[in-house]
Design a protein around this motif. Structure first.
Motif, PDB file in Angstrom:
ATOM      1  N   ILE A  85     -19.028  26.084-116.212  1.00 36.20           N
ATOM      2  CA  ILE A  85     -18.242  24.960-116.721  1.00 36.20           C
ATOM      3  C   ILE A  85     -17.535  24.223-115.701  1.00 36.20           C
ATOM      4  CG2 ILE A  85     -16.442  24.194-118.178  1.00 36.20           C
ATOM      5  CD1 ILE A  85     -18.991  25.556-119.590  1.00 36.20           C
ATOM      6  N   GLY A  86     -17.623  23.276-115.146  1.00 33.55           N
ATOM      7  CA  GLY A  86     -16.903  22.379-114.012  1.00 33.55           C
ATOM      8  C   GLY A  86     -16.440  21.144-114.705  1.00 33.55           C
ATOM      9  N   SER A  90     -12.556  21.811-117.107  1.00 29.10           N
ATOM     10  CA  SER A  90     -12.597  23.372-116.507  1.00 29.10           C
ATOM     11  C   SER A  90     -11.270  23.839-116.129  1.00 29.10           C
ATOM     12  CB  SER A  90     -13.709  23.516-115.364  1.00 29.10           C
ATOM     13  OG  SER A  90     -13.207  22.925-114.191  1.00 29.10           O
ATOM     14  N   SER A  91     -10.373  22.974-115.723  1.00 24.45           N
ATOM     15  CA  SER A  91      -8.942  23.335-115.469  1.00 24.45           C
ATOM     16  C   SER A  91      -8.358  24.000-116.493  1.00 24.45           C
ATOM     17  CB  SER A  91      -8.121  22.190-115.215  1.00 24.45           C
ATOM     18  OG  SER A  91      -8.566  21.495-113.834  1.00 24.45           O
ATOM     19  N   PHE A  93      -9.824  26.176-118.555  1.00 29.30           N
ATOM     20  CA  PHE A  93     -10.804  27.240-119.094  1.00 29.30           C
ATOM     21  C   PHE A  93     -10.129  28.351-119.473  1.00 29.30           C
ATOM     22  CE2 PHE A  93     -13.825  30.715-118.365  1.00 29.30           C
ATOM     23  CZ  PHE A  93     -14.850  30.160-118.851  1.00 29.30           C
ATOM     24  N   ASP A  94      -8.863  28.689-118.922  1.00 30.29           N
ATOM     25  CA  ASP A  94      -7.940  29.777-119.447  1.00 30.29           C
ATOM     26  C   ASP A  94      -7.863  29.971-120.851  1.00 30.29           C
ATOM     27  OD1 ASP A  94      -6.453  27.759-118.865  1.00 30.29           O
ATOM     28  OD2 ASP A  94      -4.511  29.187-118.352  1.00 30.29           O
ATOM     29  N   GLU A  97     -11.622  29.422-122.905  1.00 29.09           N
ATOM     30  CA  GLU A  97     -12.547  30.336-123.043  1.00 29.09           C
ATOM     31  C   GLU A  97     -12.725  31.148-124.302  1.00 29.09           C
ATOM     32  OE1 GLU A  97     -14.198  34.078-119.993  1.00 29.09           O
ATOM     33  OE2 GLU A  97     -11.969  33.557-120.030  1.00 29.09           O
ATOM     34  N   GLN A 120     -16.185  29.736-114.993  1.00 26.92           N
ATOM     35  CA  GLN A 120     -15.500  28.520-114.722  1.00 26.92           C
ATOM     36  C   GLN A 120     -15.908  28.438-113.203  1.00 26.92           C
ATOM     37  OE1 GLN A 120     -10.938  28.851-113.921  1.00 26.92           O
ATOM     38  NE2 GLN A 120     -10.772  26.907-114.167  1.00 26.92           N
ATOM     39  N   SER A 121     -16.265  27.185-113.086  1.00 24.05           N
ATOM     40  CA  SER A 121     -16.881  26.794-111.471  1.00 24.05           C
ATOM     41  C   SER A 121     -15.656  26.954-110.691  1.00 24.05           C
ATOM     42  CB  SER A 121     -16.909  25.067-111.474  1.00 24.05           C
ATOM     43  OG  SER A 121     -17.319  24.666-110.262  1.00 24.05           O
ATOM     44  N   GLU A 122     -15.941  27.536-109.412  1.00 26.10           N
ATOM     45  CA  GLU A 122     -14.887  27.622-108.594  1.00 26.10           C
ATOM     46  C   GLU A 122     -14.373  26.216-107.843  1.00 26.10           C
ATOM     47  OE1 GLU A 122     -16.103  30.195-105.424  1.00 26.10           O
ATOM     48  OE2 GLU A 122     -16.502  31.732-106.850  1.00 26.10           O
ATOM     49  N   LYS A 124     -13.990  23.603-109.861  1.00 30.29           N
ATOM     50  CA  LYS A 124     -13.328  22.983-111.052  1.00 30.29           C
ATOM     51  C   LYS A 124     -13.623  21.286-111.045  1.00 30.29           C
ATOM     52  CE  LYS A 124      -9.718  26.397-110.873  1.00 30.29           C
ATOM     53  NZ  LYS A 124      -8.462  26.904-110.436  1.00 30.29           N
ATOM     54  N   ASP A 125     -12.635  20.451-111.047  1.00 31.68           N
ATOM     55  CA  ASP A 125     -13.062  19.015-111.169  1.00 31.68           C
ATOM     56  C   ASP A 125     -13.301  18.722-110.075  1.00 31.68           C
ATOM     57  OD1 ASP A 125     -10.596  19.414-109.694  1.00 31.68           O
ATOM     58  OD2 ASP A 125      -9.735  17.429-110.821  1.00 31.68           O
TER      59      ASP A 125
END
Length: 140
Positions: A85-86, A90-91, A93-94, A97, A120-122, A124-125
């Protein structure tokens, strides 16, 4: 723009019921406005949700669940082993999820729920930016 609710909410693409209309930053802003009348950015709604605002939490819960439904459709069709998830959403995600995984579990095959990893993509945005850069780099 996969349709998850035929005839559902209008999407920015002009179609109705797209996943985008339920699980994007724009969708989160619209849903919060419908609940409260407040015009807030998705990041502000995320901040409220983190602080315990029940309406903001409900918006993220519903949005994440719908994203899980969309992911289930993709996994059921393509039989992939991992989803990343990007993008801007994704910011959050916490807080998304558990609801995302519930939507996924409720709409996929048991074997997929037990084996498919959702991360979550490393980036993110920044994922779209890096993706665009890689396309430019390949054409050079």
């Amino acid at each position: 723009h996969m349709v998850i609710h035929p005839g559902g909410a209008e999407c920015g693409c002009g179609n109705r019921g797209c996943l985008e209309a339920y699980s994007s930053g724009t969708a989160i802003k619209r849903q919060m406005f419908q609940l409260t009348g407040l015009e807030l950015e998705a990041s502000e709604i995320y901040g409220l949700a983190k602080k315990g605002d029940k309406k903001a939490q409900k918006v993220f819960e519903k949005s994440a669940y719908q994203l899980g439904v969309g992911i289930a459709n993709l996994v059921n069709m393509l039989d992939v082993s991992c989803i990343v998830i990007g993008g801007g959403i994704s910011s959050a995600f916490d807080i998304m999820e558990p609801h995302l995984k519930k939507g996924f579990k409720d709409h996929t095959f048991k074997i997929h729920y037990e084996t498919v990893k959702i991360f979550q993509s490393e980036l993110k945005d920044l994922s779209a930016l890096y993706g665009a850069y890689s396309l430019i780099e390949r054409q050079s």
